[in-house]
Design an enzyme around this catalytic site. Sequence first.
Site, PDB file in Angstrom:
ATOM      1  N   ARG A 163      31.490   3.056  17.060  1.00 41.27           N
ATOM      2  CA  ARG A 163      31.561   2.172  18.238  1.00 41.27           C
ATOM      3  C   ARG A 163      31.844   2.924  19.530  1.00 41.27           C
ATOM      4  NH1 ARG A 163      33.143  -1.995  14.706  1.00 41.27           N
ATOM      5  NH2 ARG A 163      31.493  -3.536  14.651  1.00 41.27           N
ATOM      6  N   ASP A 172      27.651   6.554  26.432  1.00 44.16           N
ATOM      7  CA  ASP A 172      28.094   5.367  25.710  1.00 44.16           C
ATOM      8  C   ASP A 172      28.888   4.410  26.604  1.00 44.16           C
ATOM      9  OD1 ASP A 172      27.956   4.651  22.784  1.00 44.16           O
ATOM     10  OD2 ASP A 172      30.082   4.271  23.185  1.00 44.16           O
ATOM     11  N   ARG A 200      15.840  -8.984  21.365  1.00 37.50           N
ATOM     12  CA  ARG A 200      16.165  -8.102  20.253  1.00 37.50           C
ATOM     13  C   ARG A 200      17.185  -7.144  20.858  1.00 37.50           C
ATOM     14  NH1 ARG A 200      16.091  -2.236  19.535  1.00 37.50           N
ATOM     15  NH2 ARG A 200      15.752  -1.830  17.338  1.00 37.50           N
ATOM     16  N   ASP A 202      19.411  -3.964  20.963  1.00 36.20           N
ATOM     17  CA  ASP A 202      19.349  -2.626  20.379  1.00 36.20           C
ATOM     18  C   ASP A 202      20.731  -2.115  19.968  1.00 36.20           C
ATOM     19  OD1 ASP A 202      17.723  -0.099  20.030  1.00 36.20           O
ATOM     20  OD2 ASP A 202      19.178   0.680  21.477  1.00 36.20           O
ATOM     21  N   HIS A 206      26.765  -0.211  17.219  1.00 41.78           N
ATOM     22  CA  HIS A 206      27.533   0.699  18.064  1.00 41.78           C
ATOM     23  C   HIS A 206      28.309  -0.021  19.158  1.00 41.78           C
ATOM     24  CE1 HIS A 206      25.427   3.797  15.882  1.00 41.78           C
ATOM     25  NE2 HIS A 206      24.340   3.078  16.056  1.00 41.78           N
ATOM     26  N   GLU A 238      19.926  -5.677  16.224  1.00 49.76           N
ATOM     27  CA  GLU A 238      19.626  -4.554  15.343  1.00 49.76           C
ATOM     28  C   GLU A 238      20.921  -3.984  14.785  1.00 49.76           C
ATOM     29  OE1 GLU A 238      17.942  -0.043  15.122  1.00 49.76           O
ATOM     30  OE2 GLU A 238      19.373  -0.718  16.624  1.00 49.76           O
ATOM     31  N   ARG A 343       8.810 -10.876  11.212  1.00 53.71           N
ATOM     32  CA  ARG A 343       8.259 -10.146  12.353  1.00 53.71           C
ATOM     33  C   ARG A 343       7.106  -9.292  11.847  1.00 53.71           C
ATOM     34  NH1 ARG A 343      12.321  -6.226  15.338  1.00 53.71           N
ATOM     35  NH2 ARG A 343      12.164  -5.228  13.305  1.00 53.71           N
TER      36      ARG A 343
END
Length: 484
Positions: A163, A172, A200, A202, A206, A238, A343
């Site tokens: 994370r 980040d 969607r 990404d 994280h 995701e 999808r």
Amino acid sequence: YNGQPICSGQTNVVVHLFEWKWADVASECSALAQLGYCAVQVSPPQEHAVLEDPGTGLPPYPWWQRYQPVSYALDSRSGSHQEFVNMVETCNDVGVYIYVDAVIQHMTGGQSGYGSSGSFYDGATEDYPGVPFSTDDFHKQQPDECTTSSGEIEDYSDAQQVRFCRLVGLRDLRTANDYVRDMLVEYLNTLVDIGVAGFRVDACKHTMPEDLEHLYTNMHDLPTRWFPAGSRPYVFQEVIYVGGDEPIRPEHYTHIGRVTEFRYSANIGNIFRGWDGQQLSYLEDFGEGWGFMDGLDAVVFIDNHDNQRGHGPGGDSVLTYKDDRLYKMATAFELAWPYGQPRVMSSFAFDDTEAGPPSDGNGNTYDVECFNGEWVCEHRWHQIENMVGFHNAALGTGMSHWRTISDNAIAFGREGTAFIVINNEDHEVSGDFETGMPDGEYCDVISCDGPTPPCNSCGSVTVSGGNAHITVPNDSDSMVAIHV
Ligand code: QV4
């Protein structure tokens, strides 16, 4: 959050038009509407790094430069702000919605330069004046944030690193920080106000779920020009999980949106390839029965833009357009089977896994021309586009009339709305099947243009007393599919 995709009419099929320009997506939407697609997942529309020389051995302008945001100006390799708006309006007007790939967890790698909209950035000092973001807006190597000495994610079994450290060097963002959140919400709302119906998101693994939840709950309602008042943007996230003991699981995100089910992709590849002792008959309980997430939380796919080219984990068995016969069968199964939101991938042809889309020497993407050897357009392959009609005809029904013909030949129906036989044996299969379908004549949508007779020089199936005699050759398609 109710998990319902935003679609117009009886459909929920998404097609990923990977790296298509906005003008080409706009031209495609009326055909997509005809075929019954719900929505297009488009490539990230924000300003991104332009990597003319990404490093030794790497091709210029790789596809992944778009996953390195420089600012939220809507000016990218796919086109300008105005072209983006035109696309959304054109597609919304015909009832095909746009789902944006939202890259919100990081900015660029450590290089500096100018982005696709001309904004300067310096990854080394974490300076992004186009937003603006500066170094305080990024996670640091400190005890409550990134705990590795490299500043990178080194160990996916440590949730803190995943994370708060950098994913492959990508700067980040401090997504718990109010200012960072405001910038991200502003970006998402710019898109929603234009008429984008979904996202969607990404790299969600994280980012803390509560940070994502903040973004989602602060998005505007969809504009009433196209959507009922009070409609909320649709979100799928995701989060890659293909097994193992990683502490971060898809289920940690399903309370705020759908999640991509990567186990589906990895396992379906094994089944159709016959690897790992797998065979088609095992598909009978594919889904929750295999330990996957609840189907109402899942987005499913045969391959995606990462695992079709070996990016991200778990890709060895993944089927792509390169395995065309197996790919058609697997995609037909995906569209016939009642688990998850399907999808469909639409690729550009590649040998180099890092190469960008078909383009000139300056990285300007060429216009799409399906089937020209560069734009693969799986979503327009006859067998795949017609299975969208099958999927939609059967939507809302359960699986019925399962039959294991042999280890690698199966048949199943959809409670009287549809029926399919898939033959992955090395010989013809033939038999009398209880289909549950209303009596009458049906055209095989794998070999015909559509479901309705007359079936001119293509396969037809006659159902009588709910039963049909069906023969499925072992050829380049190896399937028969009918629907009301
Ligand atoms: C390199 C080194 C690093 C080093 C860094 C120094 O590998 O160790 O620290 O330089 O700055 C590209 C390069 C990568 C490079 C990086 C930063 O490939 O080698 O690091 O840029 O310069 C795509 C590509 C990545 C690409 C990235 C950014 O797949 O290769 O990295 O875009 O351009 C995990 C995640 C999952 C992720 C998946 C690929 O959990 O979320 O990996 N999937 C999504 C997208 C994917 C995208 C990203 C996330 C990042 O689907 O397409 O990565 O936005 O499983």
